[in-house]
Design an enzyme around this catalytic site. Structure first.
Site, PDB file in Angstrom:
ATOM      1  N   GLY A 145      -0.930 -14.750  10.405  1.00 17.89           N
ATOM      2  CA  GLY A 145      -0.485 -14.185  11.679  1.00 17.89           C
ATOM      3  C   GLY A 145      -0.372 -15.156  12.834  1.00 17.89           C
ATOM      4  O   GLY A 145      -0.001 -16.322  12.665  1.00 17.89           O
ATOM      5  N   GLY A 181       5.471 -13.843  32.308  1.00 20.09           N
ATOM      6  CA  GLY A 181       6.272 -13.665  31.102  1.00 20.09           C
ATOM      7  C   GLY A 181       6.775 -12.234  30.991  1.00 20.09           C
ATOM      8  O   GLY A 181       5.986 -11.318  30.779  1.00 20.09           O
ATOM      9  N   VAL A 238       6.468 -20.770  36.534  1.00 20.32           N
ATOM     10  CA  VAL A 238       5.058 -20.805  36.957  1.00 20.32           C
ATOM     11  C   VAL A 238       4.539 -22.239  36.864  1.00 20.32           C
ATOM     12  O   VAL A 238       4.776 -22.941  35.878  1.00 20.32           O
ATOM     13  CB  VAL A 238       4.208 -19.851  36.073  1.00 20.32           C
ATOM     14  CG1 VAL A 238       2.724 -20.031  36.360  1.00 20.32           C
ATOM     15  CG2 VAL A 238       4.614 -18.410  36.340  1.00 20.32           C
ATOM     16  N   HIS A 445      22.720  19.463  18.085  1.00 24.54           N
ATOM     17  CA  HIS A 445      22.834  19.653  19.537  1.00 24.54           C
ATOM     18  C   HIS A 445      21.762  20.620  20.013  1.00 24.54           C
ATOM     19  O   HIS A 445      21.553  21.652  19.362  1.00 24.54           O
ATOM     20  CB  HIS A 445      24.213  20.211  19.887  1.00 24.54           C
ATOM     21  CG  HIS A 445      24.363  20.539  21.338  1.00 24.54           C
ATOM     22  ND1 HIS A 445      24.524  19.547  22.291  1.00 24.54           N
ATOM     23  CD2 HIS A 445      24.327  21.725  22.000  1.00 24.54           C
ATOM     24  CE1 HIS A 445      24.600  20.121  23.477  1.00 24.54           C
ATOM     25  NE2 HIS A 445      24.474  21.443  23.337  1.00 24.54           N
TER      26      HIS A 445
HETATM   27  P1  FAD Z   1      -1.562 -10.490  12.023  1.00 25.60           P
HETATM   28  O1  FAD Z   1      -1.410  -9.073  12.321  1.00 25.60           O
HETATM   29  O2  FAD Z   1      -1.761 -11.433  13.158  1.00 25.60           O
HETATM   30  O3  FAD Z   1      -2.780 -10.602  11.004  1.00 25.60           O
HETATM   31  C1  FAD Z   1      -3.276 -11.823  10.579  1.00 25.60           C
HETATM   32  C2  FAD Z   1      -4.683 -11.608  10.060  1.00 25.60           C
HETATM   33  O4  FAD Z   1      -5.107 -12.792   9.387  1.00 25.60           O
HETATM   34  C3  FAD Z   1      -5.706 -11.379  11.174  1.00 25.60           C
HETATM   35  O5  FAD Z   1      -6.479 -10.245  10.875  1.00 25.60           O
HETATM   36  C4  FAD Z   1      -6.576 -12.638  11.144  1.00 25.60           C
HETATM   37  O6  FAD Z   1      -7.916 -12.397  11.497  1.00 25.60           O
HETATM   38  C5  FAD Z   1      -6.481 -13.038   9.688  1.00 25.60           C
HETATM   39  N1  FAD Z   1      -6.721 -14.452   9.447  1.00 25.60           N
HETATM   40  C6  FAD Z   1      -6.160 -15.516  10.054  1.00 25.60           C
HETATM   41  N2  FAD Z   1      -6.581 -16.662   9.483  1.00 25.60           N
HETATM   42  C7  FAD Z   1      -7.441 -16.307   8.504  1.00 25.60           C
HETATM   43  C8  FAD Z   1      -8.181 -17.039   7.541  1.00 25.60           C
HETATM   44  N3  FAD Z   1      -8.108 -18.360   7.460  1.00 25.60           N
HETATM   45  N4  FAD Z   1      -8.956 -16.340   6.689  1.00 25.60           N
HETATM   46  C9  FAD Z   1      -9.034 -14.987   6.730  1.00 25.60           C
HETATM   47  N5  FAD Z   1      -8.332 -14.240   7.600  1.00 25.60           N
HETATM   48  C10 FAD Z   1      -7.541 -14.902   8.472  1.00 25.60           C
HETATM   49  N6  FAD Z   1       4.920  -5.587  16.619  1.00 25.60           N
HETATM   50  C11 FAD Z   1       5.682  -4.524  16.343  1.00 25.60           C
HETATM   51  O7  FAD Z   1       6.434  -4.536  15.365  1.00 25.60           O
HETATM   52  N7  FAD Z   1       5.631  -3.399  17.134  1.00 25.60           N
HETATM   53  C12 FAD Z   1       4.841  -3.331  18.232  1.00 25.60           C
HETATM   54  O8  FAD Z   1       4.814  -2.317  18.916  1.00 25.60           O
HETATM   55  C13 FAD Z   1       4.038  -4.455  18.549  1.00 25.60           C
HETATM   56  N8  FAD Z   1       3.236  -4.432  19.631  1.00 25.60           N
HETATM   57  C14 FAD Z   1       2.435  -5.500  19.892  1.00 25.60           C
HETATM   58  C15 FAD Z   1       1.622  -5.459  21.004  1.00 25.60           C
HETATM   59  C16 FAD Z   1       0.798  -6.510  21.307  1.00 25.60           C
HETATM   60  C17 FAD Z   1      -0.111  -6.445  22.516  1.00 25.60           C
HETATM   61  C18 FAD Z   1       0.764  -7.654  20.432  1.00 25.60           C
HETATM   62  C19 FAD Z   1      -0.163  -8.797  20.716  1.00 25.60           C
HETATM   63  C20 FAD Z   1       1.582  -7.708  19.327  1.00 25.60           C
HETATM   64  C21 FAD Z   1       2.436  -6.641  19.047  1.00 25.60           C
HETATM   65  N9  FAD Z   1       3.293  -6.659  17.946  1.00 25.60           N
HETATM   66  C22 FAD Z   1       4.100  -5.588  17.691  1.00 25.60           C
HETATM   67  C23 FAD Z   1       3.361  -7.816  17.041  1.00 25.60           C
HETATM   68  C24 FAD Z   1       2.571  -7.559  15.762  1.00 25.60           C
HETATM   69  O9  FAD Z   1       1.229  -7.285  16.102  1.00 25.60           O
HETATM   70  C25 FAD Z   1       2.650  -8.746  14.834  1.00 25.60           C
HETATM   71  O10 FAD Z   1       3.997  -9.086  14.604  1.00 25.60           O
HETATM   72  C26 FAD Z   1       1.985  -8.442  13.498  1.00 25.60           C
HETATM   73  O11 FAD Z   1       0.640  -8.118  13.669  1.00 25.60           O
HETATM   74  C27 FAD Z   1       2.098  -9.634  12.551  1.00 25.60           C
HETATM   75  O12 FAD Z   1       1.486  -9.305  11.363  1.00 25.60           O
HETATM   76  P2  FAD Z   1       0.885 -10.423  10.397  1.00 25.60           P
HETATM   77  O13 FAD Z   1       0.390  -9.693   9.189  1.00 25.60           O
HETATM   78  O14 FAD Z   1       1.851 -11.522  10.208  1.00 25.60           O
HETATM   79  O15 FAD Z   1      -0.341 -11.076  11.202  1.00 25.60           O
END
Ligand code: FAD
Length: 467
Positions: A145, A181, A238, A445
Site C-alpha cells: 500500500g 492540497g 505553499v 422515472h
Molecule cells: P493499503 O490499503 O494501504 O494496505 C496495505 C497494508 O499493508 C496495510 O495494512 C499495511 O499495514 C500493510 N503492510 C505494509 N507493509 C507491510 C509489511 N512489510 N508487512 C506486513 N504488512 C505490511 N479509495 C477508494 O477507492 N475510495 C475511497 O473512497 C477512498 N477514500 C480514501 C480516503 C482516505 C482518507 C485515504 C487515505 C484513502 C482513500 N482511498 C480511497 C484510497 C484507498 O484507501 C487505497 O487506494 C487502498 O487502501 C489501497 O489498497 P492497498 O491494498 O494497495 O493498500
C-alpha cells in the site's frame, strides 16, 4: 518452516481480496499484516472511516433544508464530535472484523507482524515482541500500500499539522482548517469539517481543484463548495507551514509572486500518498523499485522476480481501493494459469463530497490533447424531476462520444448519488456502448439516472428531451 503456495504481504483491499481469490482457486494461502487490525488503509484510515464521517456530517447538511420540506426542529441542534468519531470507529471495527471472518472462512493463515524478504522464496515475519518466524512462499504478492506524503519543509506534528489519518479522529471541530492540497482526500475531509462548523480554506498548487478530473467537474464542484462557504486559493504554492502553540500559519505564493498568510488552528496536509515499502527488504529478493519508490511491475503485475507480484497503491496507477482489488484478483488468476485482463481506462474515480463527483474514461482535456474528434452532450440535474423532488439541484452529467462512431469515450458526473450512477457508465463502456445505445435504454422515472440518458441523447444528436 511452514510453506504456502501464495503469501500476500499486506491486508488492504488489494491484499485481502487477492488472498480470498487465491484460496478460491485452491491455493494454500497466507497473509501477513503488521497491524492487529486487517483491512489496510482503506478500512482503517481511508475509504470507510472517511465515508462514515461524510455520512454523519451530511445529515447535518440536510437539516439546513428541513424547513423548506416543512419539517421544523424545536431548539438548537448540537454536534457531539466524540460520538461521531466513536460511531465511525464502530463502523471501522465491524468492517475489519468482517475481513478477519473472511480469512477464517477461506482458510487463509494470518500472520501478524512485519513481512520482509530473506530471499525470493523465504519470508520473515517479525512480530511485535521481536521474534521472527520464517515461512516459505512459492509465490508472493506484495500489497503493502501507501502512506500519506508531505512536502519537504513541513513538519507533521500530527496534532495541529496533520494528515488524513489524524483528521479522521479529531477531538474538536477546528475553528479554521487549512487544507493543503485540493485533491479528493482534502476536499472530502474539508467538507466534513465545513459542515460541522469550521472555516475551511483550501490551498492548491494547480489552477483548479481535482486537477486530474475533467475541468467541468472541478468548476462545478468549486462553485457549489464556495456556495457552502469553503474558500479556495488555487495557483498558490505553499512555502511554509509553522505552528506556534495552537496557531498554525500557512504561507503560500500566488501567481503574481505575492505571499499570502493564512492563520488557522489546524492544517491538513493532503498532497498525495507515497508507495510504502519500508522494512520489506525488497532488494534481498531482487525486486526492483522505480525511481518513484513504487514496486516495478510488468503488464502482468509481475516484479523483476517472476514468482513475486505486486498490486494496489504500491505499484503504478490510480491509488484506489477498487483498482487494488481488481489487481488482486488478476494476480491470483494469473498464478492459476488463467488469462485475466484489467482495462485501466474503465476504473472509475469518485469524490464523496455532496454533491458527489464521479468519472470514467477520458476527460475532455485528454481527448483534445490526443487530437480525438469527439462530441459532447450534457444535462443539468436541475432539469430532472427526481432532483427537484428531493431538492438536490446542483450538478450535471457530461457524456463524451467519438465524433464518427458514437462510441462513449468518457462520462463525467457531479450531483446527488453520482458515486452510484457511475456504475451504469462503466457497464456501458465495458460493453463499448455508443451514446445512442445509452439513450435508447429505458431509465426508470423519476431517477437521477435519467440525467445520464438525457446527456447521452444530447451527445447523440443534440436531442435531449427534458430541456
Ligand atoms: P493499503 O490499503 O494501504 O494496505 C496495505 C497494508 O499493508 C496495510 O495494512 C499495511 O499495514 C500493510 N503492510 C505494509 N507493509 C507491510 C509489511 N512489510 N508487512 C506486513 N504488512 C505490511 N479509495 C477508494 O477507492 N475510495 C475511497 O473512497 C477512498 N477514500 C480514501 C480516503 C482516505 C482518507 C485515504 C487515505 C484513502 C482513500 N482511498 C480511497 C484510497 C484507498 O484507501 C487505497 O487506494 C487502498 O487502501 C489501497 O489498497 P492497498 O491494498 O494497495 O493498500
Amino acid at each position: 518452516m511452514s510453506s504456502f503456495d501464495v503469501v500476500v504481504i499486506g491486508s488492504g483491499p488489494g491484499g485481502y481480496i487477492s488472498a480470498i481469490r487465491c484460496a478460491q482457486l485452491g491455493f494454500n494461502t497466507a497473509i501477513i499484516e503488521k497491524y492487529a487490525a486487517l483491512g489496510g488503509t482503506c478500512l482503517n484510515v481511508g475509504c470507510i472511516p472517511s465515508k462514515a464521517l461524510l455520512s454523519s456530517s451530511h445529515h447535518l447538511e440536510e437539516m439546513a433544508h428541513f424547513a423548506e420540506h416543512g419539517i421544523e426542529i424545536p431548539g438548537d441542534v448540537k454536534i457531539n464530535i466524540e460520538k461521531m468519531i466513536a460511531r465511525k470507529q464502530e463502523v471501522v471495527d465491524q468492517t475489519v472484523a468482517g475481513v478477519k471472518y473472511l480469512m477464517g472462512k477461506n482458510k487463509i493463515t494470518v500472520f501478524e507482524g512485519v513481512g520482509s524478504f530473506e530471499s525470493a522464496t523465504v519470508l520473515q515475519v517479525t512480530k511485535a515482541d521481536g521474534t521472527v518466524e520464517k515461512i516459505e512462499a512459492k509465490n508472493t504478492i506484495i500489497a503493502t500500500g501507501s502512506k500519506p506524503s508531505s512536502l519537504p519543509f513541513i513538519t507533521l506534528d500530527k496534532e495541529r499539522i496533520i494528515t488524513s489519518t489524524e483528521a479522521l479522529k479529531l477531538k474538536e471541530v477546528p475553528k479554521h482548517l487549512i487544507v493543503i492540497g485540493g485533491g479528493v482526500i482534502g476536499l472530502e475531509l474539508g467538507q466534513v469539517y465545513l459542515r460541522l462548523g469550521a472555516q475551511v480554506s483550501v490551498v492548491e498548487f494547480a489552477d483548479r481543484v481535482l486537477p486530474g478530473m475533467d475541468a467541468t467537474l472541478s468548476k462545478e464542484l468549486t462553485k457549489v463548495l464556495k456556495k457552502q462557504g469553503m474558500k479556495f486559493y488555487v495557483s498558490h504554492k505553499v512555502q511554509a507551514v509553522k505552528r506556534a502553540g495552537d496557531v498554525v500559519t500557512v504561507e503560500a505564493e500566488n501567481k503574481k509572486g505575492e505571499i499570502i498568510t493564512l492563520e488557522g488552528d489546524y492544517a491538513l496536509v493532503s498532497v498525495g500518498r507515497r508507495p510504502y515499502t519500508d522494512g520489506l527488504n525488497a532488494d534481498k529478493a531482487g525486486v526492483k523499485l522505480t525511481d518513484r519508490g513504487q514496486v516495478e511491475v510488468n503488464d502482468h503485475l509481475q516484479t523483476s522476480v517472476p514468482n513475486i507480484y505486486a498490486i494496489g497503491d504500491v505499484v503504478r496507477g490510480a491509488m484506489l481501493a477498487h483498482k487494488a482489488e481488481e489487481e488482486g484478483v488478476m494476480v491470483a488468476e494469473l498464478i492459476a494459469g488463467q488469462k485475466p485482463h484489467i482495462d485501466y481506462n474503465l476504473i472509475p474515480g469518485v469524490v464523496y463530497t455532496w454533491p458527489e463527483v464521479s468519472a470514467v474514461g477520458k476527460t475532455e482535456e485528454q481527448l483534445k490533447e490526443a487530437g480525438v474528434a469527439y462530441k459532447m452532450g450534457s444535462f443539468p440535474f436541475k432539469a430532472l424531476g427526481r432532483a427537484r423532488a428531493s431538492g438536490d439541484l446542483d450538478g450535471l452529467v457530461k457524456v463524451l462520444a467519438d465524433a464518427t462512431t458514437d462510441e462513449v469515450l468518457g462520462i463525467h458526473i457531479i450531483g446527488a448519488r453520482a458515486a452510484d450512477l457511475i456504475a451504469e457508465a462503466v457497464t456501458a463502456m465495458e460493453f463499448r456502448a455508443s451514446a445512442e445505445d445509452i439513450s435508447r435504454m429505458s431509465h426508470a422515472h423519476p431517477t437521477f439516472a435519467e440525467a445520464l440518458k438525457e446527456a447521452a441523447l444530447a451527445a447523440t444528436d443534440n436531442r435531449a428531451l427534458n430541456i
